[in-house]
Motif scaffolding. Structure first.
Motif, short mmCIF file in Angstrom:
data_model
loop_
_atom_site.label_atom_id
_atom_site.label_comp_id
_atom_site.label_asym_id
_atom_site.label_seq_id
_atom_site.Cartn_x
_atom_site.Cartn_y
_atom_site.Cartn_z
N LEU A 175 0.83 -1.21 0.00
CA LEU A 175 0.00 0.00 0.00
C LEU A 175 0.86 1.26 0.00
O LEU A 175 0.52 2.25 -0.66
CB LEU A 175 -0.93 0.00 1.21
N ASN A 176 1.97 1.24 0.74
CA ASN A 176 2.85 2.40 0.77
C ASN A 176 3.47 2.67 -0.60
O ASN A 176 3.83 3.82 -0.90
CB ASN A 176 3.97 2.18 1.79
N ALA A 177 3.61 1.64 -1.43
CA ALA A 177 4.15 1.83 -2.78
C ALA A 177 3.07 2.12 -3.81
O ALA A 177 3.36 2.70 -4.86
CB ALA A 177 4.94 0.58 -3.20
N THR A 178 1.82 1.74 -3.52
CA THR A 178 0.76 1.85 -4.52
C THR A 178 0.04 3.19 -4.47
O THR A 178 -0.19 3.83 -5.51
CB THR A 178 -0.26 0.72 -4.32
N PHE A 179 -0.30 3.67 -3.28
CA PHE A 179 -1.11 4.89 -3.18
C PHE A 179 -0.35 6.14 -3.64
O PHE A 179 -1.00 7.05 -4.19
CB PHE A 179 -1.63 5.05 -1.76
N PRO A 180 0.95 6.28 -3.44
CA PRO A 180 1.64 7.42 -4.07
C PRO A 180 1.57 7.41 -5.59
O PRO A 180 1.56 8.47 -6.22
CB PRO A 180 3.09 7.26 -3.58
N VAL A 181 1.49 6.23 -6.20
CA VAL A 181 1.33 6.14 -7.65
C VAL A 181 -0.06 6.62 -8.06
O VAL A 181 -0.23 7.35 -9.04
CB VAL A 181 1.59 4.71 -8.13
N LEU A 182 -1.08 6.22 -7.30
CA LEU A 182 -2.43 6.67 -7.61
C LEU A 182 -2.59 8.17 -7.42
O LEU A 182 -3.40 8.80 -8.10
CB LEU A 182 -3.44 5.92 -6.72
N ALA A 183 -1.83 8.73 -6.49
CA ALA A 183 -1.87 10.18 -6.25
C ALA A 183 -0.93 10.94 -7.16
O ALA A 183 -0.80 12.17 -7.01
CB ALA A 183 -1.54 10.48 -4.79
N SER A 184 -0.24 10.24 -8.07
CA SER A 184 0.69 10.84 -9.03
C SER A 184 1.89 11.50 -8.36
O SER A 184 2.50 12.42 -8.90
CB SER A 184 -0.02 11.86 -9.92
#
Length: 266
Positions: free
Chosen positions: A70-79
């Motif tokens: 999750l720590n690696a995925t949500f920054p990607v979703l937030a660009s």
């Protein structure tokens, strides 16, 4: 790379998933204690075997280190980070779980594991209700039923959120990406293109009887199905039509006279 604000839905998914992981860790600890305390007395019972399966699945799910994913995925979703960062295999020791696997694949593995955890929970609950109906071990059965009900709700909600996040990340990684790199007042742009050799997987949850079932489809098959639907709806241009000329009034009058003559003769 353009920044965008996180939507309320993404913030809700992140908060729900992190809270679900914490609650699942607490329930796994209680289950571990119950199994340790009653192993000698109930080890041969059918319900206890299902409890061991549930404990094994919980250990495997928590060992996947969902928080790190999750720590690696949500920054990607937030660009805040480029999508290609979750496609790179994580650099870990070979003995650690998740080594040599990207966060994208680990997220897919978590979704598959969550979809398979519902069946042992339900079968274990059914076996415990048989004991409760006979008034055997009432306190233990009530505690186990409450624990299994809590675990079932958590894994089903986590499955829905993980599938939603995985599809969003898959959609982002399937697009062309541009990353701006600044070094000593010199800016450069690097572009990443999605690989066409490895088709992406699309996940969906379908409610069947009493649980969500995970279905996996590739984007190629989805596109092919859409093309087939559009092809069936479009008219077939290979059909040749013949255009008839206008019928004159003299031709109609001659046909009417011929019909009247036949009727009078008969």
């Amino acid at each position: 790379m353009a920044q965008r604000q996180e939507s309320p839905g993404e913030e809700g998914e992140e908060q729900r998933l992190r809270a679900a992981v914490r609650h699942l860790q607490a329930e796994a600890g209680v289950l571990e204690r119950l199994v340790y305390k009653h192993r000698n007395q109930h080890r041969s019972a059918a319900y206890f075997q299902y409890l061991l399966k549930v404990r094994r699945d919980l250990k495997l799910l928590l060992s996947a280190n969902i928080v790190e994913v999750l720590n690696a995925t949500f920054p990607v979703l937030a660009s805040r980070k480029p999508p290609n960062t979750i496609l790179v295999p994580s650099r870990q020791a070979k003995k650690k779980p998740g080594a040599n696997h990207s966060h994208h694949k680990r997220l897919l593995g978590v979704a598959r594991l969550l979809s398979q955890m519902a069946e042992p929970v339900m079968k274990g609950a059914v076996q415990i209700t048989f004991l409760l109906a006979r008034s055997f071990f009432v306190d233990l059965c009530a505690a186990l039923l409450a624990l299994l009900a809590r675990v079932r709700v958590l894994i089903q909600q986590m499955l829905l959120d993980v599938v939603s996040i995985y599809n969003k990340v898959t959609d982002l990684t399937d697009r062309k990406q541009a990353v701006r790199i600044s070094i000593d007042r010199v800016q450069a742009f690097r572009e990443y293109y999605p690989s066409s050799n490895d088709p992406n997987t699309i996940l969906e949850c379908v409610w069947v009887k009493d649980k969500f079932v995970l279905n996996e489809r590739t984007k190629a098959s989805c596109q092919k199905a859409q093309d087939d639907i559009q092809k069936s709806c479009t008219p077939d241009l290979s059909i040749q039509y013949e255009t008839l000329g206008l019928v004159s009034e003299g031709f109609l009058n001659s046909n009417a006279a011929l019909v009247a003559y036949r009727d009078g003769k008969s």
